[in-house]
Design an enzyme around this catalytic site. Structure first.
Site, PDB file in Angstrom:
ATOM      1  N   HIS A  37       0.767  -1.244   0.000  1.00  0.00           N
ATOM      2  CA  HIS A  37       0.000   0.000   0.000  1.00  0.00           C
ATOM      3  C   HIS A  37       0.799   1.296   0.000  1.00  0.00           C
ATOM      4  O   HIS A  37       0.230   2.346  -0.296  1.00  0.00           O
ATOM      5  CB  HIS A  37      -0.964   0.010   1.191  1.00  0.00           C
ATOM      6  CG  HIS A  37      -1.916  -1.140   1.179  1.00  0.00           C
ATOM      7  ND1 HIS A  37      -2.871  -1.304   0.191  1.00  0.00           N
ATOM      8  CD2 HIS A  37      -2.038  -2.207   2.008  1.00  0.00           C
ATOM      9  CE1 HIS A  37      -3.544  -2.410   0.427  1.00  0.00           C
ATOM     10  NE2 HIS A  37      -3.053  -2.981   1.521  1.00  0.00           N
ATOM     11  N   HIS A 144      -3.173  -3.354   7.921  1.00  0.00           N
ATOM     12  CA  HIS A 144      -4.220  -3.670   6.942  1.00  0.00           C
ATOM     13  C   HIS A 144      -4.910  -2.378   6.527  1.00  0.00           C
ATOM     14  O   HIS A 144      -5.203  -1.535   7.373  1.00  0.00           O
ATOM     15  CB  HIS A 144      -5.229  -4.633   7.572  1.00  0.00           C
ATOM     16  CG  HIS A 144      -6.460  -4.863   6.751  1.00  0.00           C
ATOM     17  ND1 HIS A 144      -6.444  -5.588   5.574  1.00  0.00           N
ATOM     18  CD2 HIS A 144      -7.740  -4.456   6.923  1.00  0.00           C
ATOM     19  CE1 HIS A 144      -7.673  -5.614   5.075  1.00  0.00           C
ATOM     20  NE2 HIS A 144      -8.476  -4.932   5.869  1.00  0.00           N
TER      21      HIS A 144
END
Length: 149
Positions: A37, A144
């Site tokens: 990410h 996450h």
């Protein structure tokens, strides 16, 4: 005498190696979050091939095409700081999610409908949105990406 010592130490060495080896090279949840990410180097620069390049270079097209992914174009420290911002409920019901206090520069990658592995082709879209991350560990860091809002 030297041979006897070697015969005793060798099995201990093998036992120790078998115990330590599984943890060597294993990616932590925080490292996986960064790989999947984080792209602090900038934005996708409106390049239509950004997602194709990034998804491949970040190992998200090795065994299958990951259908959706978001890259965050902010300093890692700023994203880690989200873990001390507004606490929200995660999609799975857990309470370890946090919402960014400001909108961040992100790029969403969505697998094109006609795309099939190993030729993974993605649509690339840039946004400024808040992100919600799940945090864990010590230090307490993102593990996450739960949502963008």
């Amino acid at each position: 005498m030297g041979l006897e010592k070697s015969l005793i130490l060798f099995p201990l060495f093998v036992l120790l190696l078998g115990w330590v080896q599984p943890s060597l090279g294993k990616e932590s949840s925080a490292q996986k979050f960064e790989r999947q990410h984080m792209d602090s180097s900038g934005s996708s620069n409106n390049s239509p091939t950004y997602c194709n390049q990034m998804m491949k270079s970040r190992s998200m097209t090795k065994e299958s095409c990951k259908p959706v992914n978001t890259f965050v174009h902010e300093p890692l420290e700023d994203v880690q700081a989200i873990c001390s911002q507004e606490n929200v409920t995660c999609k799975n019901g857990n309470r370890n999610c946090y919402k960014s206090s400001s909108a961040l520069h992100i790029t969403d990658c969505h697998l094109k409908g006609n795309s099939k592995y190993p030729n993974c082709n993605y649509n690339t879209n840039q946004y400024q949105k808040h992100i919600i991350v799940a945090c864990d560990g010590n230090p307490y860091v993102p593990v996450h990406l739960d949502a963008t809002v």
